[in-house]
Enzyme design. Structure first.
Site, PDB file in Angstrom:
ATOM      1  N   GLY A  40       0.842  -1.198   0.000  1.00 59.06           N
ATOM      2  CA  GLY A  40       0.000   0.000   0.000  1.00 59.06           C
ATOM      3  C   GLY A  40       0.871   1.239   0.000  1.00 59.06           C
TER       4      GLY A  40
ATOM      5  N   SER B  85       2.217   5.106   1.078  1.00 62.92           N
ATOM      6  CA  SER B  85       2.603   5.731   2.340  1.00 62.92           C
ATOM      7  C   SER B  85       1.359   6.241   3.069  1.00 62.92           C
ATOM      8  CB  SER B  85       3.544   6.893   2.028  1.00 62.92           C
ATOM      9  OG  SER B  85       4.029   7.474   3.195  1.00 62.92           O
ATOM     10  N   SER B  86       1.294   6.044   4.365  1.00 68.47           N
ATOM     11  CA  SER B  86       0.168   6.463   5.224  1.00 68.47           C
ATOM     12  C   SER B  86      -1.138   5.741   4.911  1.00 68.47           C
ATOM     13  CB  SER B  86      -0.058   7.983   5.159  1.00 68.47           C
ATOM     14  OG  SER B  86       1.015   8.666   5.759  1.00 68.47           O
TER      15      SER B  86
ATOM     16  N   GLY C 135      -1.725   2.789   6.110  1.00 72.80           N
ATOM     17  CA  GLY C 135      -2.040   2.049   7.331  1.00 72.80           C
ATOM     18  C   GLY C 135      -1.481   0.635   7.403  1.00 72.80           C
ATOM     19  N   LYS C 136      -0.524   0.303   6.518  1.00 69.91           N
ATOM     20  CA  LYS C 136       0.044  -1.054   6.506  1.00 69.91           C
ATOM     21  C   LYS C 136       0.664  -1.468   7.841  1.00 69.91           C
ATOM     22  CE  LYS C 136       3.067   0.129   3.538  1.00 69.91           C
ATOM     23  NZ  LYS C 136       2.628   1.549   3.431  1.00 69.91           N
TER      24      LYS C 136
ATOM     25  N   ASP D 266      10.719   0.296   5.952  1.00 66.72           N
ATOM     26  CA  ASP D 266      11.383   1.105   6.975  1.00 66.72           C
ATOM     27  C   ASP D 266      12.504   0.330   7.655  1.00 66.72           C
ATOM     28  OD1 ASP D 266       9.749   3.246   6.441  1.00 66.72           O
ATOM     29  OD2 ASP D 266       8.337   2.813   8.045  1.00 66.72           O
TER      30      ASP D 266
END
Lengths: 185, 185, 185, 185
Positions: free
Chosen positions: B10, B12-13, B15-16, B37
């Site tokens: 998914g 960025s942001s 919710g993964k 990350d």
């Protein structure tokens, strides 16, 4: 000599991570820093404090259970596979069971060129650096200082007691075959 | 059906990571969360901003160079080896090249049971959550929202626009064969 | 109406910090976010776990001692002084003693224009978001949800159960007199 | 002599924060560590990179604008008010305009007992420690080393080049009147 993986073993607050970050900076090729802190972040939160997982006792002692051991064995296979696929690895570890942990890595990393580095620091100095971090957990530095090195064989020893992380990194870099091309930091 | 690895893709942001952390909490077995990350933390600091490494442009666009690609290929081998050695993996990824990235993982993860999960979120909502994080870098949510899903095949889609991370995690968990034994959070 | 300080009170994982970060983003003037997390970082590490300091019990309960109370009183004077010196303050707080905490702030902030905002979230949703953070400490969301609002007076209430942080921030911003000049995020 | 506030001024990577954390650990009373990093966290994200805010140039230079200056003046009033209300403060600062910054604090902290501490570190050593942190931003240590001390008056100077943070903290603690009751770390 060209190495696939450098294993930096030392107690908590001995300065391993600082040395590894300096190595990344001075070596011309990209090296990946993988450490026990990387591994802990991957785990479910509930594994901390669980007897089957990992327990950080208020004494500074660490206890490890069967579930942690199983997952860590898979992690070691992953690290070895990255190195075999061409990634240069700086492994930042704490051998809580000293030579038994070294043997585990020797088996997992079979066939790879490994540089074993002992990262030493006098207990009193490591304890002071633990305070300087301002962490809530105190006591690991003192307990681990001698423990993690017992009977472990190293190709090279560095000591951060009176030597900066960068200078230790340069000592390690000097024995790599590509040292003549080191970038100046 | 028993899975070795779940891939959550998914923008960025979207919710993964929240979903992955909830999965870790509700699934009875330990699952490891590995994500983009995690990978970025392993790299030398200088690789960020380097054309051969990874560049985060102020527009929110991300550019990736040859050195990054090589190291990432080795990382993929490492993830696959962990799964083959028995670690259950929750892979939290952003397919910047969409189906081309899926193909890379399909090749690397050959023979493993993979659950492909698309994590969706309306662009405006993802952008709002990006602001709520207070990060200095803004713009990735908008750019990546649709991009990362183009032509990607999924076994399951979840949408965090109106559904909480925990509820999405429960939707995913429901199709695992061990779902009857799920711990209540 | 022009406010000097906005106080956002809500339980753990109710979404206060996300709303505050969105407020910072949409308001044209710089607002400072100060919160209980800011304050905790200033304290000596040993104060956590000390009966005279602050104790986070495994039940999710928080106990506060005399030393913590004294230092927190000085912190409140500091926050008030910043506001009096012209800094706009977004105070992100958890009123563990509900209306008694509100009275403390009312006394300290005497003469300043305060906007009191209640940040609500259904307990089950807040608990899910607590899991999604992956923290080791679980249970505060459930305990604090209702507790912190008991008898507290608000100028405005927002509820993050079904409303995004950005939308809540916009509801709050709409009642500030400078709302016509709001930057679009 | 009893002090209300200790101001530790030094360049980036000179070791101020480590000393401050050690002070917190060895002093029997609770001292609050407030620093430039605390302040930066309070600000809207967009203020970084804004000419009116604060800009971190790739050279390592820092530029400060009018908006940042106004908010920082209010922050100083807040710090002074905390000290006047009885909180003991360890202020960890970087005087980018050296003696001009000292004069600002002298005015703001008027009437309080201040211990001025210069935290020194040879530029080459500070640069090495900057690398060891693995941050993306490099260069501040070199630029700030001498700059921040120019014409600044100190009651005490410590030098972290060859002295550990804890030993520096003990040098500072020795001149406080409550030093006989220091807890052993």
């Amino acid at each position: 000599m060209d190495y696939d993986i450098m294993v930096l073993n030392g107690g908590s607050s001995s300065g391993k991570t600082g040395i590894a970050r300096c190595m990344q900076s001075i070596l011309p090729q990209p090296w990946l820093v993988l450490g026990v802190d990387t591994f802990l972040q991957l785990l479910p939160a509930r594994i901390q404090g669980d007897p089957d997982g990992i327990q950080f006792l208020s004494s500074g002692e660490i206890r490890i259970g069967s579930q942690y051991r199983k997952v860590h064995a898979a992690w070691r296979q992953g690290v070895a596979a990255m190195a075999r696929a061409g990634a240069r690895i700086l492994l930042d570890d704490v051998f809580l069971r000293s030579v038994a942990n070294q043997r585990q890595w020797q088996i997992t990393l079979h066939g790879l060129h490994i540089l074993w580095v002992g990262v030493h620091c006098e207990a009193a100095i490591a304890e002071g650096r633990e305070l300087a971090r301002g962490d809530h957990m105190i006591g690991m530095a003192r307990i681990q200082t001698a423990l993690v090195h017992h009977d472990v064989h190293y190709d090279l020893n560095v000591d951060t007691t009176h030597t900066e992380a960068l200078a230790c990194a340069q000592q390690i870099a000097a024995i790599l075959n590509n040292s003549p091309t080191l970038a100046t930091p």
